[in-house]
Design a protein around this motif. Sequence first.
Motif, PDB file in Angstrom:
ATOM      1  N   VAL A  85      74.999 -31.196 -78.792  1.00 38.87           N
ATOM      2  CA  VAL A  85      75.459 -32.230 -77.980  1.00 38.87           C
ATOM      3  C   VAL A  85      75.692 -31.813 -76.647  1.00 38.87           C
ATOM      4  O   VAL A  85      75.205 -32.390 -75.683  1.00 38.87           O
ATOM      5  CB  VAL A  85      76.842 -32.720 -78.282  1.00 38.87           C
ATOM      6  CG1 VAL A  85      77.727 -33.695 -77.437  1.00 38.87           C
ATOM      7  CG2 VAL A  85      76.946 -33.463 -79.738  1.00 38.87           C
ATOM      8  N   THR A  86      75.957 -30.445 -76.268  1.00 39.67           N
ATOM      9  CA  THR A  86      76.066 -29.817 -74.928  1.00 39.67           C
ATOM     10  C   THR A  86      74.663 -29.895 -74.314  1.00 39.67           C
ATOM     11  O   THR A  86      74.552 -30.097 -73.156  1.00 39.67           O
ATOM     12  CB  THR A  86      76.400 -28.304 -75.379  1.00 39.67           C
ATOM     13  OG1 THR A  86      77.978 -28.480 -75.598  1.00 39.67           O
ATOM     14  CG2 THR A  86      76.476 -27.669 -73.674  1.00 39.67           C
ATOM     15  N   ALA A  87      73.519 -29.507 -75.181  1.00 44.35           N
ATOM     16  CA  ALA A  87      72.231 -29.501 -74.606  1.00 44.35           C
ATOM     17  C   ALA A  87      71.708 -30.861 -74.272  1.00 44.35           C
ATOM     18  O   ALA A  87      71.238 -31.242 -73.202  1.00 44.35           O
ATOM     19  CB  ALA A  87      71.357 -28.812 -75.600  1.00 44.35           C
ATOM     20  N   PHE A  88      72.073 -31.875 -74.957  1.00 46.48           N
ATOM     21  CA  PHE A  88      71.918 -33.144 -74.764  1.00 46.48           C
ATOM     22  C   PHE A  88      72.608 -33.556 -73.272  1.00 46.48           C
ATOM     23  O   PHE A  88      71.873 -34.247 -72.673  1.00 46.48           O
ATOM     24  CB  PHE A  88      72.254 -33.877 -75.898  1.00 46.48           C
ATOM     25  CG  PHE A  88      71.901 -35.585 -75.806  1.00 46.48           C
ATOM     26  CD1 PHE A  88      70.720 -36.126 -76.124  1.00 46.48           C
ATOM     27  CD2 PHE A  88      72.971 -36.503 -75.374  1.00 46.48           C
ATOM     28  CE1 PHE A  88      70.340 -37.571 -75.932  1.00 46.48           C
ATOM     29  CE2 PHE A  88      72.568 -37.572 -75.122  1.00 46.48           C
ATOM     30  CZ  PHE A  88      71.493 -38.373 -75.388  1.00 46.48           C
ATOM     31  N   LEU A  89      73.833 -33.502 -73.331  1.00 47.50           N
ATOM     32  CA  LEU A  89      74.403 -34.022 -72.055  1.00 47.50           C
ATOM     33  C   LEU A  89      73.961 -33.161 -70.749  1.00 47.50           C
ATOM     34  O   LEU A  89      73.695 -33.907 -69.724  1.00 47.50           O
ATOM     35  CB  LEU A  89      75.774 -33.529 -72.318  1.00 47.50           C
ATOM     36  CG  LEU A  89      76.692 -34.491 -73.487  1.00 47.50           C
ATOM     37  CD1 LEU A  89      78.083 -33.631 -73.454  1.00 47.50           C
ATOM     38  CD2 LEU A  89      76.813 -35.914 -73.002  1.00 47.50           C
ATOM     39  N   ARG A  90      73.727 -31.928 -71.010  1.00 45.15           N
ATOM     40  CA  ARG A  90      73.051 -31.254 -69.590  1.00 45.15           C
ATOM     41  C   ARG A  90      71.673 -31.787 -69.305  1.00 45.15           C
ATOM     42  O   ARG A  90      71.402 -32.096 -67.953  1.00 45.15           O
ATOM     43  CB  ARG A  90      73.086 -29.698 -70.136  1.00 45.15           C
ATOM     44  CG  ARG A  90      74.163 -29.025 -70.165  1.00 45.15           C
ATOM     45  CD  ARG A  90      74.101 -27.507 -70.353  1.00 45.15           C
ATOM     46  NE  ARG A  90      75.211 -26.883 -70.420  1.00 45.15           N
ATOM     47  CZ  ARG A  90      75.712 -25.604 -70.931  1.00 45.15           C
ATOM     48  NH1 ARG A  90      74.554 -25.248 -71.364  1.00 45.15           N
ATOM     49  NH2 ARG A  90      76.906 -25.158 -70.698  1.00 45.15           N
ATOM     50  N   ALA A  91      70.889 -32.020 -70.359  1.00 48.74           N
ATOM     51  CA  ALA A  91      69.561 -32.657 -70.094  1.00 48.74           C
ATOM     52  C   ALA A  91      69.634 -34.052 -69.370  1.00 48.74           C
ATOM     53  O   ALA A  91      68.881 -34.328 -68.458  1.00 48.74           O
ATOM     54  CB  ALA A  91      68.715 -32.722 -71.301  1.00 48.74           C
ATOM     55  N   VAL A  92      70.449 -34.919 -70.067  1.00 44.73           N
ATOM     56  CA  VAL A  92      70.647 -36.201 -69.414  1.00 44.73           C
ATOM     57  C   VAL A  92      71.360 -36.416 -68.053  1.00 44.73           C
ATOM     58  O   VAL A  92      70.863 -36.718 -67.101  1.00 44.73           O
ATOM     59  CB  VAL A  92      71.606 -37.071 -70.128  1.00 44.73           C
ATOM     60  CG1 VAL A  92      71.513 -38.386 -69.459  1.00 44.73           C
ATOM     61  CG2 VAL A  92      70.779 -37.391 -71.485  1.00 44.73           C
ATOM     62  N   ARG A  93      72.240 -35.207 -67.768  1.00 39.84           N
ATOM     63  CA  ARG A  93      72.936 -35.253 -66.308  1.00 39.84           C
ATOM     64  C   ARG A  93      71.822 -34.471 -65.523  1.00 39.84           C
ATOM     65  O   ARG A  93      71.819 -35.060 -64.335  1.00 39.84           O
ATOM     66  CB  ARG A  93      74.079 -34.507 -66.551  1.00 39.84           C
ATOM     67  CG  ARG A  93      75.268 -35.219 -67.126  1.00 39.84           C
ATOM     68  CD  ARG A  93      76.470 -34.358 -66.864  1.00 39.84           C
ATOM     69  NE  ARG A  93      76.910 -33.034 -67.524  1.00 39.84           N
ATOM     70  CZ  ARG A  93      76.584 -31.820 -67.310  1.00 39.84           C
ATOM     71  NH1 ARG A  93      76.216 -31.836 -65.805  1.00 39.84           N
ATOM     72  NH2 ARG A  93      76.691 -30.626 -67.856  1.00 39.84           N
ATOM     73  N   GLY A  94      71.147 -33.579 -65.947  1.00 38.27           N
ATOM     74  CA  GLY A  94      70.194 -33.005 -65.093  1.00 38.27           C
ATOM     75  C   GLY A  94      69.128 -33.786 -64.652  1.00 38.27           C
ATOM     76  O   GLY A  94      68.560 -33.672 -63.417  1.00 38.27           O
ATOM     77  N   ALA A  95      68.691 -34.692 -65.138  1.00 35.98           N
ATOM     78  CA  ALA A  95      67.931 -35.970 -64.650  1.00 35.98           C
ATOM     79  C   ALA A  95      68.560 -37.129 -63.966  1.00 35.98           C
ATOM     80  O   ALA A  95      67.983 -37.913 -63.720  1.00 35.98           O
ATOM     81  CB  ALA A  95      67.149 -36.601 -65.945  1.00 35.98           C
ATOM     82  N   GLY A  96      69.734 -36.894 -63.445  1.00 32.38           N
ATOM     83  CA  GLY A  96      70.579 -37.771 -62.748  1.00 32.38           C
ATOM     84  C   GLY A  96      71.224 -38.911 -63.704  1.00 32.38           C
ATOM     85  O   GLY A  96      71.606 -39.772 -63.009  1.00 32.38           O
ATOM     86  N   GLY A  97      71.389 -38.687 -64.894  1.00 33.97           N
ATOM     87  CA  GLY A  97      72.138 -39.844 -65.531  1.00 33.97           C
ATOM     88  C   GLY A  97      73.612 -39.650 -65.566  1.00 33.97           C
ATOM     89  O   GLY A  97      73.974 -38.506 -65.487  1.00 33.97           O
ATOM     90  N   ARG A  98      74.280 -40.688 -66.021  1.00 26.11           N
ATOM     91  CA  ARG A  98      75.634 -40.718 -66.147  1.00 26.11           C
ATOM     92  C   ARG A  98      75.878 -40.630 -67.744  1.00 26.11           C
ATOM     93  O   ARG A  98      75.155 -41.428 -68.614  1.00 26.11           O
ATOM     94  CB  ARG A  98      76.226 -42.108 -65.657  1.00 26.11           C
ATOM     95  CG  ARG A  98      76.359 -42.046 -64.158  1.00 26.11           C
ATOM     96  CD  ARG A  98      76.617 -43.168 -63.541  1.00 26.11           C
ATOM     97  NE  ARG A  98      75.502 -44.131 -63.483  1.00 26.11           N
ATOM     98  CZ  ARG A  98      75.238 -45.097 -64.291  1.00 26.11           C
ATOM     99  NH1 ARG A  98      76.147 -45.500 -65.338  1.00 26.11           N
ATOM    100  NH2 ARG A  98      74.084 -45.872 -64.036  1.00 26.11           N
TER     101      ARG A  98
END
Length: 395
Positions: free
Chosen positions: A206-219
Amino acid sequence: MTTSLSSPTLPSAPASSSTLAGQVLGPDGTFRPGRLHFGARITEVEALDRAPDRWIVPGFVDSHVHGGGGGDTMDGPEGVRLLARQHARHGTTTLLPTTITQTWEQVMAALGGVREVMEAGGVPGGADLPGAHLEGPFISMGRLGAQPPYAVAPAPPLVAEALASGVIRAVTLAPELPGALEAGLAFAAAGARVGVGHTLADADTVTAFLRAVRGAGGRVAATHLFNAMGGVEGRAPGPAGALLADPEAYLEVILDGHHVHALSFLLARAAAPGRVVLVSDAMRAAGLGDGESELGGQPVTVRGGRATLGGGALAGSVLTLDGALRRAVQAGVPLAEAARMLGAAPAASLGLHDRGELRPGLRADVVALTGDLTIESVHVGGQPIPLDRPCLEMP
């Protein structure tokens, strides 16, 4: 039809000029005596020395609501209209009709129904609809909760078809599914909030998923934190622990007295100040009292405000957001902060920058409350909502 997630425009018919005096919640999070002047948008917040014993707060934003008033998102346009009117009477001025896991054809039909209502100009007498929440079917078969067993992996053709509906404002994904990360990035690129829910993933995933989406500018967000994702343990923090620890995730909480303990709610508040989002997760039975209902074709019984499947498992809620507000205050949260959990925080989580606060230029989505936090009046885009049914007591 391609995805278009800019903030919706107000109806072409202008709202008449109105005023409302009371204790007005300002963008700084404090109440001050004032008079709100508004048409379709707020034109002025006039300071007063004294004002009536009335709380004036931004309209509530529900990012997760399946149904209400006998209607359900999966019913199509008429179900969407019914639920939008039901929840507006309880202060919800913006909502996302939310799908449930069903066959892909049924899910796409439901999204088409939301689009039809939006393209027709919304729901007179109901909440504004800036899009839909795709909660199913990209979830884990091992964490269905009350969802029917039609979960599938988010294969690229399915993601593309969902996005082509043009209405996805929020999505729920189980990060452990094949293709979930790619799907999360695609939804984020289209402007949708990406939620983690109905998942068996471990904390690291979950942590890796959240970081990847946030890193791409996602909320990013938690879909009904604590529910359908397990709890937090010292050596196994799980999805809930990862979401609580994320520095930017918004945390949906169903504060109905059944889904989440008050202390768990306060834990979320402490971990994510300003990012707790109260949601109803309401089903079609919301507003209808005790009795028999259904969710996703499954029989549901409502007793004492608790909705359950045949085996006793929770089946969504019959909560309305005015009840969630009162429960937050009962838990010890100041009214100004609780109102933010229903207005500013969910609006920000969805990228809706034209609402959620009471300041000039924003939509006149306004709720007036009596001293005991009962709904007194509701305006959606400046238009008054008829409160022709008595407000429900807090379940």
